[in-house]
Design a protein around this motif. Structure first.
Motif, PDB file in Angstrom:
ATOM      1  N   MET A 144     -65.130 -62.635  57.797  1.00  0.00           N
ATOM      2  CA  MET A 144     -65.012 -61.855  56.567  1.00  0.00           C
ATOM      3  C   MET A 144     -64.156 -60.627  56.855  1.00  0.00           C
ATOM      4  SD  MET A 144     -68.943 -62.303  55.241  1.00  0.00           S
ATOM      5  CE  MET A 144     -69.599 -62.413  56.915  1.00  0.00           C
ATOM      6  N   ILE A 145     -62.961 -60.593  56.256  1.00  0.00           N
ATOM      7  CA  ILE A 145     -61.990 -59.535  56.531  1.00  0.00           C
ATOM      8  C   ILE A 145     -61.949 -58.557  55.361  1.00  0.00           C
ATOM      9  CG2 ILE A 145     -59.541 -59.028  56.903  1.00  0.00           C
ATOM     10  CD1 ILE A 145     -59.286 -61.655  58.352  1.00  0.00           C
ATOM     11  N   ASP A 146     -62.082 -57.273  55.675  1.00  0.00           N
ATOM     12  CA  ASP A 146     -62.043 -56.218  54.674  1.00  0.00           C
ATOM     13  C   ASP A 146     -60.702 -56.270  53.939  1.00  0.00           C
ATOM     14  OD1 ASP A 146     -61.998 -53.756  53.269  1.00  0.00           O
ATOM     15  OD2 ASP A 146     -63.264 -52.823  54.777  1.00  0.00           O
ATOM     16  N   MET A 147     -60.746 -56.290  52.606  1.00  0.00           N
ATOM     17  CA  MET A 147     -59.523 -56.401  51.813  1.00  0.00           C
ATOM     18  C   MET A 147     -58.606 -55.199  51.950  1.00  0.00           C
ATOM     19  SD  MET A 147     -60.557 -58.398  48.282  1.00  0.00           S
ATOM     20  CE  MET A 147     -58.860 -58.231  47.663  1.00  0.00           C
ATOM     21  N   LYS A 174     -62.574 -68.760  48.561  1.00  0.00           N
ATOM     22  CA  LYS A 174     -63.082 -67.812  47.574  1.00  0.00           C
ATOM     23  C   LYS A 174     -62.078 -66.708  47.262  1.00  0.00           C
ATOM     24  CE  LYS A 174     -67.999 -68.352  48.707  1.00  0.00           C
ATOM     25  NZ  LYS A 174     -69.228 -67.645  49.178  1.00  0.00           N
ATOM     26  N   ASP A 175     -62.096 -66.238  45.992  1.00  0.00           N
ATOM     27  CA  ASP A 175     -61.247 -65.134  45.553  1.00  0.00           C
ATOM     28  C   ASP A 175     -61.780 -63.809  46.087  1.00  0.00           C
ATOM     29  OD1 ASP A 175     -59.948 -67.083  44.117  1.00  0.00           O
ATOM     30  OD2 ASP A 175     -60.745 -66.467  42.164  1.00  0.00           O
ATOM     31  N   GLY A 176     -60.957 -62.757  45.940  1.00  0.00           N
ATOM     32  CA  GLY A 176     -61.375 -61.401  46.287  1.00  0.00           C
ATOM     33  C   GLY A 176     -60.858 -60.410  45.263  1.00  0.00           C
ATOM     34  N   ASN A 177     -61.641 -59.346  45.007  1.00  0.00           N
ATOM     35  CA  ASN A 177     -61.270 -58.340  44.005  1.00  0.00           C
ATOM     36  C   ASN A 177     -61.740 -56.976  44.506  1.00  0.00           C
ATOM     37  OD1 ASN A 177     -61.224 -56.611  41.716  1.00  0.00           O
ATOM     38  ND2 ASN A 177     -61.316 -58.370  40.344  1.00  0.00           N
ATOM     39  N   MET A 178     -60.800 -56.056  44.692  1.00  0.00           N
ATOM     40  CA  MET A 178     -61.138 -54.754  45.271  1.00  0.00           C
ATOM     41  C   MET A 178     -60.454 -53.617  44.510  1.00  0.00           C
ATOM     42  SD  MET A 178     -60.408 -53.388  49.130  1.00  0.00           S
ATOM     43  CE  MET A 178     -61.069 -51.810  49.668  1.00  0.00           C
ATOM     44  N   THR A 179     -61.188 -52.509  44.316  1.00  0.00           N
ATOM     45  CA  THR A 179     -60.635 -51.322  43.666  1.00  0.00           C
ATOM     46  C   THR A 179     -60.786 -50.106  44.571  1.00  0.00           C
ATOM     47  OG1 THR A 179     -61.098 -52.129  41.431  1.00  0.00           O
ATOM     48  CG2 THR A 179     -60.793 -49.767  41.682  1.00  0.00           C
ATOM     49  N   ASN A 217     -66.686 -51.814  50.556  1.00  0.00           N
ATOM     50  CA  ASN A 217     -66.254 -52.911  51.421  1.00  0.00           C
ATOM     51  C   ASN A 217     -66.293 -54.224  50.651  1.00  0.00           C
ATOM     52  OD1 ASN A 217     -67.890 -50.981  53.662  1.00  0.00           O
ATOM     53  ND2 ASN A 217     -65.876 -51.705  54.242  1.00  0.00           N
ATOM     54  N   VAL A 218     -65.126 -54.810  50.456  1.00  0.00           N
ATOM     55  CA  VAL A 218     -65.005 -56.115  49.799  1.00  0.00           C
ATOM     56  C   VAL A 218     -64.300 -57.035  50.783  1.00  0.00           C
ATOM     57  CG1 VAL A 218     -64.072 -57.395  47.848  1.00  0.00           C
ATOM     58  CG2 VAL A 218     -64.888 -55.051  47.517  1.00  0.00           C
ATOM     59  N   TYR A 219     -64.827 -58.240  50.959  1.00  0.00           N
ATOM     60  CA  TYR A 219     -64.332 -59.114  52.017  1.00  0.00           C
ATOM     61  C   TYR A 219     -63.722 -60.402  51.487  1.00  0.00           C
ATOM     62  CZ  TYR A 219     -67.240 -56.053  54.864  1.00  0.00           C
ATOM     63  OH  TYR A 219     -67.786 -54.955  55.465  1.00  0.00           O
ATOM     64  N   LEU A 220     -62.696 -60.876  52.182  1.00  0.00           N
ATOM     65  CA  LEU A 220     -62.172 -62.222  51.979  1.00  0.00           C
ATOM     66  C   LEU A 220     -62.784 -63.114  53.056  1.00  0.00           C
ATOM     67  CD1 LEU A 220     -58.347 -61.972  51.203  1.00  0.00           C
ATOM     68  CD2 LEU A 220     -60.199 -62.564  49.636  1.00  0.00           C
ATOM     69  N   GLU A 221     -63.276 -64.277  52.651  1.00  0.00           N
ATOM     70  CA  GLU A 221     -63.953 -65.167  53.587  1.00  0.00           C
ATOM     71  C   GLU A 221     -63.012 -66.250  54.117  1.00  0.00           C
ATOM     72  OE1 GLU A 221     -67.582 -66.845  52.219  1.00  0.00           O
ATOM     73  OE2 GLU A 221     -68.470 -64.921  51.651  1.00  0.00           O
TER      74      GLU A 221
END
Length: 207
Positions: free
Chosen positions: A77-80, A116-121, A100-104
């Protein structure tokens, strides 16, 4: 669990990783140096705290950030925050807050898989002027397998394509930028190379 995750680059304490950026012509235009400052385990998850510093093509420091990498049962899981383009790095030198939002990246990846998608603000404040950057990564698909060689080594990678959108809101009208691209991921090790309309990045040093 520890055995499944122990070889990931960003989960090795005191490891230093350098990623070099190249423009569309293949010329170096900067680098980012990552240092794994701490690694901890608990609740079935290994976490690595990563500090990074970005430099421009003249090797002048641009920005410093910190993020976290996690692994559970071989699922990376990599931090966006690590995916924000260099063009926005200068803006992130301001007072910025992000969760912390992660891409798997699944342990058992196969060609044809949809990830899976990822969404970060990221909310920012520059001398009282509030703004926000939102990054959405979607339509992530494992397109194939390729061998990638850089000055740091050779890896067998999965090529993952994705759709990306960066939205910057500093007033009533948001500014949207496409971030469509691809990345080359070595299972059990980590990200080796990325490519977008801005150019490419690749691992060039591991210490």
């Amino acid at each position: 669990m520890a055995q499944d995750c122990q070889h990931f680059l960003f989960l090795q304490k005191d490891k230093t990783i350098e990623m070099t950026s190249y423009d569309k012509k293949g010329e170096p235009n900067g680098r980012t140096v990552y240092h794994v400052s701490e690694v901890s385990a608990g609740g079935g998850t290994i976490k690595g705290n990563v500090n990074s510093e970005m430099f421009d093509k003249k090797d002048k420091p641009m920005a410093k950030t910190s993020c976290q990498i996690q692994c559970n049962g071989g699922v990376m899981m990599i931090d966006m925050q690590m995916m924000f383009p260099r063009q926005q790095a200068e803006q992130m030198k301001t007072e910025a807050k992000a969760t912390n939002v992660y891409l798997e990246y699944p342990a058992k990846m196969a060609v044809g898989d949809v990830l899976k998608d990822g969404n970060m603000t990221v909310d920012m404040n520059n001398a009282g002027l509030a703004s926000a950057m939102t990054m959405v990564i979607s339509e992530r698909k494992v397109e194939g397998q390729e061998s990638i060689t850089t000055s740091a080594g050779t890896w067998n990678c999965f090529r993952i394509s994705y759709k990306g959108r960066l939205t910057i809101k500093m007033g009533p009208i948001p500014i949207n930028t496409s971030l469509d691209g691809a990345e080359w991921y070595a299972p059990g090790f980590g990200m080796i190379k990325t490519q977008s309309k801005y150019g490419t990045t690749a691992i060039t040093s591991i210490k």
